[in-house]
Design a protein around this motif. Structure first.
Motif, short mmCIF file in Angstrom:
data_model
loop_
_atom_site.label_atom_id
_atom_site.label_comp_id
_atom_site.label_asym_id
_atom_site.label_seq_id
_atom_site.Cartn_x
_atom_site.Cartn_y
_atom_site.Cartn_z
N GLN A 241 0.83 -1.20 0.00
CA GLN A 241 0.00 0.00 0.00
C GLN A 241 0.86 1.26 0.00
O GLN A 241 0.54 2.25 -0.67
CB GLN A 241 -0.94 -0.02 1.21
CG GLN A 241 -2.07 -1.03 1.07
CD GLN A 241 -2.87 -1.20 2.34
OE1 GLN A 241 -2.38 -0.96 3.45
NE2 GLN A 241 -4.13 -1.63 2.20
N ALA A 242 1.95 1.21 0.73
CA ALA A 242 2.87 2.35 0.75
C ALA A 242 3.47 2.58 -0.64
O ALA A 242 3.61 3.73 -1.09
CB ALA A 242 3.97 2.12 1.77
N ALA A 245 1.02 4.00 -3.32
CA ALA A 245 0.72 5.42 -3.20
C ALA A 245 1.56 6.25 -4.18
O ALA A 245 1.19 7.38 -4.52
CB ALA A 245 0.98 5.90 -1.77
N GLN A 246 2.67 5.65 -4.64
CA GLN A 246 3.56 6.41 -5.52
C GLN A 246 3.92 5.67 -6.82
O GLN A 246 4.49 6.27 -7.73
CB GLN A 246 4.87 6.73 -4.78
CG GLN A 246 4.67 7.49 -3.49
CD GLN A 246 5.97 7.76 -2.77
OE1 GLN A 246 6.88 8.36 -3.31
NE2 GLN A 246 6.07 7.30 -1.53
N LYS A 275 -5.28 -2.32 -4.99
CA LYS A 275 -5.35 -1.06 -5.73
C LYS A 275 -6.74 -0.43 -5.65
O LYS A 275 -7.75 -1.10 -5.83
CB LYS A 275 -4.97 -1.29 -7.19
CG LYS A 275 -4.87 -0.02 -7.99
CD LYS A 275 -4.48 -0.32 -9.43
CE LYS A 275 -4.48 0.99 -10.24
NZ LYS A 275 -4.17 0.74 -11.66
#
Length: 275
Positions: A241-242, A245-246, A275
């Motif tokens: 998830q981290a 984010a990018q 996602k």
């Protein structure tokens, strides 16, 4: 009787804290040198004063330009010039690479004197595997660039060694915990000085300790190599998830795979679900 030295460049390691670590050979070369090239004349001046030496000092630091190098090269072609850093072995995360390269290209003799080095000393103190290690200097200042650098180094099967400053320690430990989960880390600081310390643990344990006992001085950070088995306490979903984010799912899966050793295809499938 003063030792006679041939013209050339003499790379001289100096103490990283304890002045007693200067070698006898280093003292002989500094005594015989026609000039001393240094990062900070005030710092080197204190060392020379301690040794009872008065020498011509020429500033050579990260801001030195082509003209500064040319003047030093011309000088060392006719007399011995000692190159020192503020502490430790010159060129190890310090200026000097271009000067040595040009000297060698022009057939100017170059000699290096072994001596103090914080990275090697920390490696011997840490208790981490020392059969293979990689010195990676300073990590980038910005968070994204720092994480990218750590991700790139994640698959390297060697103990990683970084230089760090006290104000950035907490952020760097956090990045190591996120990008290289499950790795043992060692913090070595104040090496050779009165309050020398080498503390090891997980990034979170070390962060908690230094939050309560703020670190001071210069720091060497060491990170254990990747284990053959992924750590059991790794929160893969949190890592994905981290990254999501990018990054795209494929990139996120690739980065987490590098950090954990888990199967990239399985991570990609999970990334698509998250996602």
């Amino acid at each position: 009787m003063e030792q006679s030295l041939s013209p050339g460049l003499y790379i001289v390691a100096t103490p990283i804290g304890n002045l007693g670590d200067i070698t006898l050979r280093a003292v002989d070369v500094l005594r015989a040198a026609g000039a001393v090239a240094c990062e900070d004349t005030r710092v080197t001046g204190k060392l020379l004063n301690h040794l009872g030496l008065k020498k011509r000092m020429i500033r050579y630091d990260d801001h030195a330009g082509e003209g500064d190098r040319e003047r030093l090269l011309a000088l060392m072609a006719s007399e011995p010039v000692a190159l020192v850093s503020d502490a430790g072995t010159p060129l190890i995360s310090d200026p000097g690479y271009r000067l040595v390269k040009l000297a060698r290209e022009r057939d100017i003799p170059v000699t290096s004197l072994p001596g103090p080095n914080a990275a090697v000393m920390a490696m011997t103190l840490s208790g981490l595997p020392n059969d293979r290690f990689l010195f990676a200097g300073f990590l980038p200042n910005k968070a994204k660039a720092r994480e990218d650098a750590l991700s790139e180094l994640a698959p390297v099967r060697a103990t990683l060694i970084f230089y760090e400053t006290a104000p950035r320690l907490e952020a760097t430990l956090g990045a190591i915990g996120a990008v290289l989960p499950g790795r043992e880390v060692a913090v070595a600081r104040e090496l050779t000085k009165r309050f020398e310390e080498c503390r090891s643990g997980t990034p979170s344990e070390l962060s908690s300790h230094y939050a309560a006992h703020p670190a001071k001085g210069e720091i060497v950070l060491l990170v254990a190599p990747p284990s053959d088995e992924p750590a059991e306490d790794v929160d893969v979903d949190a890592m994905l998830q981290a990254e999501l984010a990018q990054n795209k799912p494929s990139q996120a899966a690739a980065r987490v795979a590098k950090a954990t050793g888990l199967d990239r295809k399985s991570l990609y499938a999970r990334a698509m679900e998250l996602k």
